[in-house]
Design an enzyme around this catalytic site. Structure first.
Site, PDB file in Angstrom:
ATOM      1  N   ASP A  53      52.825  37.580  42.249  1.00  0.00           N
ATOM      2  CA  ASP A  53      51.459  37.098  42.002  1.00  0.00           C
ATOM      3  C   ASP A  53      51.342  36.058  40.882  1.00  0.00           C
ATOM      4  O   ASP A  53      52.327  35.703  40.238  1.00  0.00           O
ATOM      5  CB  ASP A  53      50.557  38.309  41.736  1.00  0.00           C
ATOM      6  CG  ASP A  53      49.324  38.268  42.605  1.00  0.00           C
ATOM      7  OD1 ASP A  53      48.684  37.200  42.635  1.00  0.00           O
ATOM      8  OD2 ASP A  53      49.003  39.268  43.243  1.00  0.00           O
ATOM      9  N   TYR A  82      41.161  34.687  49.339  1.00  0.00           N
ATOM     10  CA  TYR A  82      41.809  35.992  49.177  1.00  0.00           C
ATOM     11  C   TYR A  82      43.065  35.961  50.047  1.00  0.00           C
ATOM     12  O   TYR A  82      42.956  35.725  51.253  1.00  0.00           O
ATOM     13  CB  TYR A  82      40.897  37.130  49.647  1.00  0.00           C
ATOM     14  CG  TYR A  82      39.419  36.989  49.292  1.00  0.00           C
ATOM     15  CD1 TYR A  82      38.995  36.978  47.964  1.00  0.00           C
ATOM     16  CD2 TYR A  82      38.457  36.885  50.294  1.00  0.00           C
ATOM     17  CE1 TYR A  82      37.638  36.863  47.652  1.00  0.00           C
ATOM     18  CE2 TYR A  82      37.107  36.769  49.995  1.00  0.00           C
ATOM     19  CZ  TYR A  82      36.707  36.757  48.669  1.00  0.00           C
ATOM     20  OH  TYR A  82      35.368  36.639  48.371  1.00  0.00           O
ATOM     21  N   ARG A  83      44.226  36.202  49.448  1.00  0.00           N
ATOM     22  CA  ARG A  83      45.482  36.110  50.209  1.00  0.00           C
ATOM     23  C   ARG A  83      45.450  37.035  51.429  1.00  0.00           C
ATOM     24  O   ARG A  83      44.771  38.067  51.419  1.00  0.00           O
ATOM     25  CB  ARG A  83      46.652  36.480  49.310  1.00  0.00           C
ATOM     26  CG  ARG A  83      46.706  37.981  49.060  1.00  0.00           C
ATOM     27  CD  ARG A  83      47.875  38.382  48.210  1.00  0.00           C
ATOM     28  NE  ARG A  83      47.973  39.813  48.091  1.00  0.00           N
ATOM     29  CZ  ARG A  83      48.166  40.474  46.951  1.00  0.00           C
ATOM     30  NH1 ARG A  83      48.261  39.814  45.812  1.00  0.00           N
ATOM     31  NH2 ARG A  83      48.272  41.777  46.952  1.00  0.00           N
ATOM     32  N   GLU A 127      29.387  28.386  48.667  1.00  0.00           N
ATOM     33  CA  GLU A 127      30.530  27.554  48.229  1.00  0.00           C
ATOM     34  C   GLU A 127      30.587  26.242  49.010  1.00  0.00           C
ATOM     35  O   GLU A 127      31.097  25.233  48.502  1.00  0.00           O
ATOM     36  CB  GLU A 127      31.854  28.300  48.422  1.00  0.00           C
ATOM     37  CG  GLU A 127      32.165  29.372  47.391  1.00  0.00           C
ATOM     38  CD  GLU A 127      31.443  30.685  47.616  1.00  0.00           C
ATOM     39  OE1 GLU A 127      30.766  30.831  48.650  1.00  0.00           O
ATOM     40  OE2 GLU A 127      31.553  31.570  46.742  1.00  0.00           O
TER      41      GLU A 127
HETATM   42  C1  LIG Z   1      45.752  30.712  45.175  1.00  0.00           C
HETATM   43  C2  LIG Z   1      44.710  31.745  44.897  1.00  0.00           C
HETATM   44  C3  LIG Z   1      44.795  33.002  45.485  1.00  0.00           C
HETATM   45  C4  LIG Z   1      43.837  33.978  45.231  1.00  0.00           C
HETATM   46  N1  LIG Z   1      43.947  35.221  45.823  1.00  0.00           N
HETATM   47  C5  LIG Z   1      42.999  36.153  45.625  1.00  0.00           C
HETATM   48  C6  LIG Z   1      43.070  37.415  46.292  1.00  0.00           C
HETATM   49  O1  LIG Z   1      44.012  37.690  47.026  1.00  0.00           O
HETATM   50  N2  LIG Z   1      42.054  38.294  46.078  1.00  0.00           N
HETATM   51  C7  LIG Z   1      40.980  38.022  45.273  1.00  0.00           C
HETATM   52  O2  LIG Z   1      40.074  38.844  45.161  1.00  0.00           O
HETATM   53  N3  LIG Z   1      40.907  36.834  44.606  1.00  0.00           N
HETATM   54  C8  LIG Z   1      41.880  35.907  44.775  1.00  0.00           C
HETATM   55  N4  LIG Z   1      41.795  34.691  44.135  1.00  0.00           N
HETATM   56  C9  LIG Z   1      40.652  34.431  43.236  1.00  0.00           C
HETATM   57  C10 LIG Z   1      39.388  34.139  44.044  1.00  0.00           C
HETATM   58  O3  LIG Z   1      39.612  33.123  44.990  1.00  0.00           O
HETATM   59  C11 LIG Z   1      38.249  33.736  43.119  1.00  0.00           C
HETATM   60  O4  LIG Z   1      38.000  34.824  42.251  1.00  0.00           O
HETATM   61  C12 LIG Z   1      36.983  33.354  43.870  1.00  0.00           C
HETATM   62  O5  LIG Z   1      35.990  32.981  42.940  1.00  0.00           O
HETATM   63  C13 LIG Z   1      36.476  34.482  44.734  1.00  0.00           C
HETATM   64  O6  LIG Z   1      35.372  34.061  45.459  1.00  0.00           O
HETATM   65  P1  LIG Z   1      34.040  34.960  45.540  1.00  0.00           P
HETATM   66  O7  LIG Z   1      33.442  34.885  44.161  1.00  0.00           O
HETATM   67  O8  LIG Z   1      33.202  34.298  46.569  1.00  0.00           O
HETATM   68  O9  LIG Z   1      34.454  36.327  45.925  1.00  0.00           O
HETATM   69  C14 LIG Z   1      42.759  33.700  44.361  1.00  0.00           C
HETATM   70  C15 LIG Z   1      42.668  32.429  43.763  1.00  0.00           C
HETATM   71  C16 LIG Z   1      43.632  31.463  44.016  1.00  0.00           C
HETATM   72  C17 LIG Z   1      43.529  30.117  43.359  1.00  0.00           C
END
Ligand SMILES: Cc1cc2nc3c(=O)[nH]c(=O)nc-3n(C[C@H](O)[C@H](O)[C@H](O)COP(=O)(O)O)c2cc1C
Length: 489
Positions: A288, A179-180, A239
């Site tokens: 984004d 998450y950024r 993870e």
């Molecule tokens: C470069 C990049 C940036 C991301 N930024 C965000 C973000 O800011 N917020 C978010 O909710 N998901 C973001 N994602 C998507 C999540 O990392 C992705 O949905 C992940 O599966 C979330 O993990 P979780 O299922 O454990 O919550 C991003 C993915 C990438 C590749």
């Protein structure tokens, strides 16, 4: 052999001629982003970029480390992304053993899997330097990516490739998500987990218990660990176990200095801190994945209590924007790796394709072995109920004789085979946080298209026509005589 850490991976990338070093000084405000964006749009995603001298910081920046199919495979130590899918299928398709011999035969598999469990270590490279008294994010080369990033009151810098570690306050089970991180000042940031994500669920549980939430943000690790933070794992699966499976070796974890959260020991940088569940602040806007700015919104505030890092840290970042960018290759890895998991619920799915232009969730092409009337519509509704597939704004289902990786052929089949009124499904439901087209944030409509051959039971009153193809003997004859007609082979 699994990569020891990020720099071990970068060495391999450089030895294969896939890394470009930039030796002149560059500005972390927009300049690194502009260079990376231009390189990403080059043939095959361009090279990884190592910026040796970054204005205002002692540390180098590396970008575009996953930004091509070749580097994505290298990162996950596989010749083809589909080979990882095959390993997952092999793990999951073990029939329940009946005889003693069968039971014994699955032991090596179980042993191998248990060897991927994360391991706790005491000494960690990521804790070579510990800054507890006056932790200052301003020392690190955190990028501003696009001109409109951030609020008027801050510099618009974002940590773009973070691994955010949290823990369920009731069960203690860990989560890691990417998450950024919007940097507000030297020791305060935003925490941009969307409400649908596991980090947000952990946050909600802390809020319900009225407990302060410990969080750790790790930046830079071996590439399987970084990738795993983006993978849409079910909440119950750690993870870091998945990363261990990908790299075929356990991820070594170390306890943070100021909380019980564990982070990968080989991280380059770790930012420890906490969130008060009642505090929010405007986060964003941010250039984004969609190629548009995502709107600013209220998100939790992260307070930094301690920063630890490697002495000679290398700071990795990604730039997202109009596709193709690095994140598209990470999404392609997810598309390939998660296909077997989809097939657990829907064995009739032959293949899927999430075109890069759809930036993950906006479009998914699916081929199925159709067996009954309405089958494609079942797949459409089923996928909308499956994890992060709920964000898919357009699902297009075709028969299994269509290669969905061949987009022109698929488009031809879809555009000719659809009667829109009969074959379209429009539904309301949750949308990705980044969607800017719906009337409301995170809620709107999505469309499914059933482009399979139709039967009488589905309302088709006419015979389905035959697809054109030349008779075999004539095709062979023409092939044989091709040179005679004056064409090259
Ligand atoms: C470069 C990049 C940036 C991301 N930024 C965000 C973000 O800011 N917020 C978010 O909710 N998901 C973001 N994602 C998507 C999540 O990392 C992705 O949905 C992940 O599966 C979330 O993990 P979780 O299922 O454990 O919550 C991003 C993915 C990438 C590749």
């Amino acid at each position: 052999m699994a990569y020891r850490d990020l720099r071990d991976y970068l060495k391999v990338v450089e030895s294969k001629g896939l890394l470009h070093r930039i030796r002149v000084e560059v500005d972390p405000v927009l300049e690194i982003s502009a260079v990376t964006n231009r390189v990403s749009k080059g043939p095959k995603g361009g090279k990884a970029l190592f910026f040796e001298k970054v204005k205002g910081s002692d540390y180098p920046v590396v970008t575009n480390i996953f930004g091509s199919f070749e580097r994505m495979c290298l990162a996950l130590e596989t010749g083809r992304l589909d080979d990882i899918a095959a390993r997952i299928t092999d793990l999951m398709t073990q029939a329940p053993p009946k005889t003693l011999l069968e039971k014994l035969s699955i032991l090596p598999k179980l042993l191998e899997f248990s060897s991927f469990l994360p391991k706790t270590v005491k000494d960690a490279p990521c804790q070579e330097i510990i800054e507890k008294d006056d932790p200052d994010l301003g020392r690190f080369p955190i990028l501003k990516c696009w001109p409109g990033d951030g609020q008027a009151t801050d510099e618009g810098r974002f940590i773009t490739l973070p691994m955010v570690f949290t823990r369920d306050p009731e069960t203690g089970s860990p989560n890691c998500g990417m998450y950024r991180v919007h940097v507000y000042d030297k020791n305060t940031t935003g925490m941009h987990w969307h409400i649908h994500k596991d980090g947000a669920r952990h946050f909600d549980r802390h809020k319900a218990l009225k407990q302060r939430m410990p969080v750790a943000i790790a930046v830079g690790s071996d590439p399987a660990v970084i990738y795993a933070a983006t993978a849409p794992m079910p909440e119950a699966i750690d993870e870091m176990l998945f990363a261990g499976f990908l790299r075929r070796a356990p991820v070594e974890m170390v306890k943070c200095i100021t909380s019980g959260i564990s982070v990968p020991a080989n991280s380059e940088l770790v930012i420890e801190g906490h969130i008060d569940p009642e505090e929010t602040r405007l986060e964003g806007p941010f250039g984004d994945h969609t190629g548009f700015y995502s709107h600013a919104g209220c998100y939790p505030v992260f307070h930094v209590t301690c920063i630890t890092h490697r002495k000679d840290l290398v700071y990795p970042a990604t730039i997202v924007g109009k596709p193709p960018m690095e994140d598209c290759y990470m999404a392609k890895a997810t598309e390939r790796i998660f296909l077997p998991l989809m097939r657990l619920d829907f064995p009739e799915i032959k293949d899927i394709n999430l075109p890069m232009e759809g930036v993950f969730h906006n479009c998914c092409l699916i081929s199925i072995k159709k067996s009954y009337p309405g089958h494609a519509k079942k797949i459409i509704h089923g996928l909308w109920g499956m994890g992060q597939m709920m964000f898919s704004k357009l699902l297009i289902v075709v028969d299994d004789d269509v290669d969905v990786q061949d987009i022109p052929y698929t488009a031809w089949r879809v555009l000719n085979n659809v009667d829109w009124k009969r074959d379209m499904v429009i539904a309301d439901g949750p949308l990705d946080d980044l969607d800017h087209a719906a009337n409301f944030p995170r809620y709107g409509s999505k469309m499914g298209i059933d482009a399979t051959r139709k039967s009488r039971e589905e309302g088709m009153t006419r015979e389905w026509p035959q697809e054109l193809s030349m008779s075999g003997d004539i095709a062979l004859l023409v092939k044989k005589r091709w040179k005679e007609y004056g064409f090259p082979d």
